[in-house]
Scaffold this motif. Structure first.
Motif, PDB file in Angstrom:
ATOM      1  N   GLY A   1       0.796  -1.233   0.000  1.00  0.00           N
ATOM      2  CA  GLY A   1       0.000   0.000   0.000  1.00  0.00           C
ATOM      3  C   GLY A   1       0.825   1.276   0.000  1.00  0.00           C
ATOM      4  N   ARG A   2       2.157   1.139  -0.092  1.00  0.00           N
ATOM      5  CA  ARG A   2       2.976   2.365  -0.102  1.00  0.00           C
ATOM      6  C   ARG A   2       2.924   3.006  -1.490  1.00  0.00           C
ATOM      7  N   ILE A   3       2.829   4.337  -1.525  1.00  0.00           N
ATOM      8  CA  ILE A   3       2.867   5.066  -2.798  1.00  0.00           C
ATOM      9  C   ILE A   3       4.324   5.212  -3.215  1.00  0.00           C
TER      10      ILE A   3
ATOM     11  N   PRO B   1      14.205   2.686  11.265  1.00  0.00           N
ATOM     12  CA  PRO B   1      13.984   2.489   9.822  1.00  0.00           C
ATOM     13  C   PRO B   1      12.624   3.051   9.393  1.00  0.00           C
ATOM     14  N   PHE B   2      12.571   3.663   8.214  1.00  0.00           N
ATOM     15  CA  PHE B   2      11.316   4.273   7.749  1.00  0.00           C
ATOM     16  C   PHE B   2      10.722   3.471   6.587  1.00  0.00           C
ATOM     17  N   CYS B   3      10.964   2.150   6.613  1.00  0.00           N
ATOM     18  CA  CYS B   3      10.488   1.305   5.519  1.00  0.00           C
ATOM     19  C   CYS B   3       8.973   1.391   5.340  1.00  0.00           C
ATOM     20  N   ASN B   4       8.235   1.602   6.433  1.00  0.00           N
ATOM     21  CA  ASN B   4       6.766   1.645   6.309  1.00  0.00           C
ATOM     22  C   ASN B   4       6.296   2.795   5.435  1.00  0.00           C
ATOM     23  N   GLN B   5       7.092   3.867   5.410  1.00  0.00           N
ATOM     24  CA  GLN B   5       6.694   5.006   4.571  1.00  0.00           C
ATOM     25  C   GLN B   5       7.549   5.097   3.310  1.00  0.00           C
ATOM     26  N   CYS B   6       8.315   4.070   3.010  1.00  0.00           N
ATOM     27  CA  CYS B   6       9.262   4.174   1.888  1.00  0.00           C
ATOM     28  C   CYS B   6       8.531   4.415   0.570  1.00  0.00           C
ATOM     29  N   ASN B   7       8.978   5.416  -0.178  1.00  0.00           N
ATOM     30  CA  ASN B   7       8.318   5.792  -1.450  1.00  0.00           C
ATOM     31  C   ASN B   7       9.273   5.675  -2.630  1.00  0.00           C
ATOM     32  N   ARG B   8      10.425   4.977  -2.444  1.00  0.00           N
ATOM     33  CA  ARG B   8      11.442   5.021  -3.478  1.00  0.00           C
ATOM     34  C   ARG B   8      11.835   3.680  -4.022  1.00  0.00           C
ATOM     35  N   VAL B   9      12.269   3.728  -5.278  1.00  0.00           N
ATOM     36  CA  VAL B   9      12.954   2.618  -5.930  1.00  0.00           C
ATOM     37  C   VAL B   9      14.189   3.194  -6.591  1.00  0.00           C
ATOM     38  N   ARG B  10      15.064   2.313  -7.030  1.00  0.00           N
ATOM     39  CA  ARG B  10      16.333   2.750  -7.598  1.00  0.00           C
ATOM     40  C   ARG B  10      16.572   2.120  -8.963  1.00  0.00           C
ATOM     41  N   VAL B  11      17.314   2.849  -9.807  1.00  0.00           N
ATOM     42  CA  VAL B  11      17.845   2.276 -11.040  1.00  0.00           C
ATOM     43  C   VAL B  11      19.353   2.393 -10.945  1.00  0.00           C
TER      44      VAL B  11
ATOM     45  N   LEU C   1      14.614  -2.603  -6.047  1.00  0.00           N
ATOM     46  CA  LEU C   1      13.421  -2.159  -5.326  1.00  0.00           C
ATOM     47  C   LEU C   1      13.742  -1.602  -3.946  1.00  0.00           C
ATOM     48  N   CYS C   2      14.876  -2.035  -3.374  1.00  0.00           N
ATOM     49  CA  CYS C   2      15.184  -1.630  -2.013  1.00  0.00           C
ATOM     50  C   CYS C   2      16.701  -1.631  -1.803  1.00  0.00           C
ATOM     51  N   LEU C   3      17.189  -0.594  -1.081  1.00  0.00           N
ATOM     52  CA  LEU C   3      18.625  -0.512  -0.806  1.00  0.00           C
ATOM     53  C   LEU C   3      19.107  -1.734  -0.051  1.00  0.00           C
ATOM     54  N   GLY C   4      18.259  -2.201   0.881  1.00  0.00           N
ATOM     55  CA  GLY C   4      18.639  -3.294   1.772  1.00  0.00           C
ATOM     56  C   GLY C   4      18.112  -4.645   1.333  1.00  0.00           C
ATOM     57  N   ASN C   5      17.994  -4.877   0.033  1.00  0.00           N
ATOM     58  CA  ASN C   5      17.538  -6.165  -0.505  1.00  0.00           C
ATOM     59  C   ASN C   5      18.103  -6.312  -1.913  1.00  0.00           C
TER      60      ASN C   5
ATOM     61  N   GLN D   1       6.334  -5.789  -6.137  1.00  0.00           N
ATOM     62  CA  GLN D   1       7.031  -6.814  -5.328  1.00  0.00           C
ATOM     63  C   GLN D   1       8.051  -6.208  -4.364  1.00  0.00           C
ATOM     64  N   LYS D   2       8.046  -4.881  -4.219  1.00  0.00           N
ATOM     65  CA  LYS D   2       9.011  -4.222  -3.342  1.00  0.00           C
ATOM     66  C   LYS D   2       8.931  -4.829  -1.937  1.00  0.00           C
ATOM     67  N   PRO D   3      10.075  -5.243  -1.353  1.00  0.00           N
ATOM     68  CA  PRO D   3      10.051  -5.876  -0.022  1.00  0.00           C
ATOM     69  C   PRO D   3       9.458  -4.939   1.036  1.00  0.00           C
ATOM     70  N   GLN D   4       8.809  -5.518   2.052  1.00  0.00           N
ATOM     71  CA  GLN D   4       8.172  -4.705   3.094  1.00  0.00           C
ATOM     72  C   GLN D   4       9.221  -3.887   3.837  1.00  0.00           C
ATOM     73  N   ARG D   5      10.401  -4.501   4.018  1.00  0.00           N
ATOM     74  CA  ARG D   5      11.490  -3.744   4.657  1.00  0.00           C
ATOM     75  C   ARG D   5      12.832  -4.304   4.212  1.00  0.00           C
ATOM     76  N   GLY D   6      13.863  -3.535   4.407  1.00  0.00           N
ATOM     77  CA  GLY D   6      15.189  -3.938   3.967  1.00  0.00           C
ATOM     78  C   GLY D   6      16.079  -4.294   5.139  1.00  0.00           C
ATOM     79  N   PHE D   7      17.288  -4.693   4.821  1.00  0.00           N
ATOM     80  CA  PHE D   7      18.282  -5.031   5.838  1.00  0.00           C
ATOM     81  C   PHE D   7      17.777  -6.093   6.803  1.00  0.00           C
ATOM     82  N   CYS D   8      17.042  -7.072   6.220  1.00  0.00           N
ATOM     83  CA  CYS D   8      16.574  -8.158   7.081  1.00  0.00           C
ATOM     84  C   CYS D   8      17.778  -8.957   7.563  1.00  0.00           C
TER      85      CYS D   8
HETATM   86  S1  SF4 Z   1      15.616  -0.288   3.428  1.00  0.00           S
HETATM   87 FE1  SF4 Z   1      14.430  -0.519   1.566  1.00  0.00          FE
HETATM   88  S2  SF4 Z   1      12.281  -0.356   2.187  1.00  0.00           S
HETATM   89 FE2  SF4 Z   1      13.526   0.414   3.864  1.00  0.00          FE
HETATM   90  S3  SF4 Z   1      13.607   2.618   3.537  1.00  0.00           S
HETATM   91 FE3  SF4 Z   1      15.437   1.736   2.527  1.00  0.00          FE
HETATM   92  S4  SF4 Z   1      14.829   1.346   0.417  1.00  0.00           S
HETATM   93 FE4  SF4 Z   1      12.963   1.693   1.630  1.00  0.00          FE
END
Ligand code: SF4
Length: 295
Positions: A9-11, A227-237, A245-249, A274-281
């Motif tokens: 549900g994140r924009i 961590p602000f993963c719940n409000q994350c609005n970014r992807v990377r190229v 999809l995520c810095l930490g994945n 498919q962006k992961p719910q959070r990174g750096f798991c």
């Molecule tokens: S770790 Fe991934 S989901 Fe969390 S804020 Fe960074 S890019 Fe977004």
């Protein structure tokens, strides 16, 4: 105008576009692998990619690297991004070394809205110890050049490192005195899986300086402690044209492959969903250095 939501549900409306993995510095914490420059994106590819991301809902683009100013066509890239329908803001993160007054004006005229300048040390020796090239004088004059070109507010990105620059907090903040400059203190991220001894939390810094809480020109990026993963609005190229999809994945998609398809926009939406719910798991170890992701 389209809006892109992921499966949580994140924009997603912010793209960090790494235009090169080349750099004129070699910062100790970056762990950038040697550039695979033959795979850097062409202007034509950047045009197609920007249009595709704008079509699905991206509104802000930040140009990153490596060092984006090492690309001699950086003004064309900015112009392309800023003149793509749907894109409202184009920003850049640079180390400031190549940010002369003339260059700053050119970037502004090409459509650049804002600039973040990465500076981690405030005396020449410490600066060199961290950046391992370049000069503090050049980086600092990049701030003045950006202000003169109208790229304010300027944000200074400083990666906080225990025993390295955590003693210079007040000096960094003094850079904001009487001018449209802000400092962003960034917590050191564990890209290698294990907590780095250089890590110092924002909380520890603020507890030692309670007055910082109300300082309107200081920000803390607490990617580790809050961590602000719940409000994350970014992807990377990435510079070699992969959607990350995520810095930490390490999940990535080949954008060059996607661009060849008629249903490229649909494929892109499906990928971003498919962006992961959070990174750096737990146990996450990156497959790329920070400079090969674009920060
Ligand atoms: S770790 Fe991934 S989901 Fe969390 S804020 Fe960074 S890019 Fe977004």
């Amino acid at each position: 105008m389209n809006c892109m939501n992921d499966n949580f549900g994140r924009i997603i409306n912010y793209l960090r576009l790494s235009v090169t993995d080349r750099c004129n510095l070699d910062c100790s914490y970056c762990k950038r692998a040697a550039s695979k420059s033959q795979t850097l994106m062409t202007l034509d590819e950047i045009q197609k990619i920007t249009r595709l991301f704008a079509e699905i809902g991206i509104r802000k683009i930040r140009l990153t690297g490596g060092e984006p100013l090492t690309r001699t066509d950086i003004c064309e890239i900015i112009y392309i991004c800023k003149n793509t329908e749907g894109i409202r803001e184009v920003a850049m993160t640079t180390n400031g070394i190549l940010l002369s007054p003339e260059k700053a004006k050119e970037l502004r005229n090409a459509g650049l809205d804002r600039v973040n300048i990465s500076i981690d040390g405030l005396d020449p020796g410490k600066y060199k110890q961290i950046a391992r090239a370049g000069s503090l004088t050049a980086a600092l004059s990049g701030i003045n050049a950006s202000l003169a070109a109208g790229l304010a507010p300027i944000k200074i990105n400083t990666v906080l490192m225990r025993g390295v620059n955590d003693g210079d907090i007040e000096r960094f903040i003094a850079l904001t005195d009487d001018r449209d400059v802000r400092v962003r203190f960034i917590e050191y991220m564990p890209m290698g899986g294990k907590a780095e001894e250089s890590y110092i939390s924002a909380e520890e810094v603020i507890n030692a300086r309670p007055w910082l809480k109300n300082h309107d020109k200081v920000e803390f990026i607490c990617s580790v402690s809050q961590p602000f993963c719940n409000q994350c609005n970014r992807v990377r190229v990435t510079a070699d044209c992969k959607l990350r999809l995520c810095l930490g994945n390490n999940l990535e998609f080949d954008l060059r492959e996607m661009l060849l398809r008629d249903n490229a926009a649909e494929l892109l939406r499906n990928a971003i969903a498919q962006k992961p719910q959070r990174g750096f798991c737990d146990g996450f170890v990156t497959n790329r250095g920070m400079g090969n992701i674009g920060g």
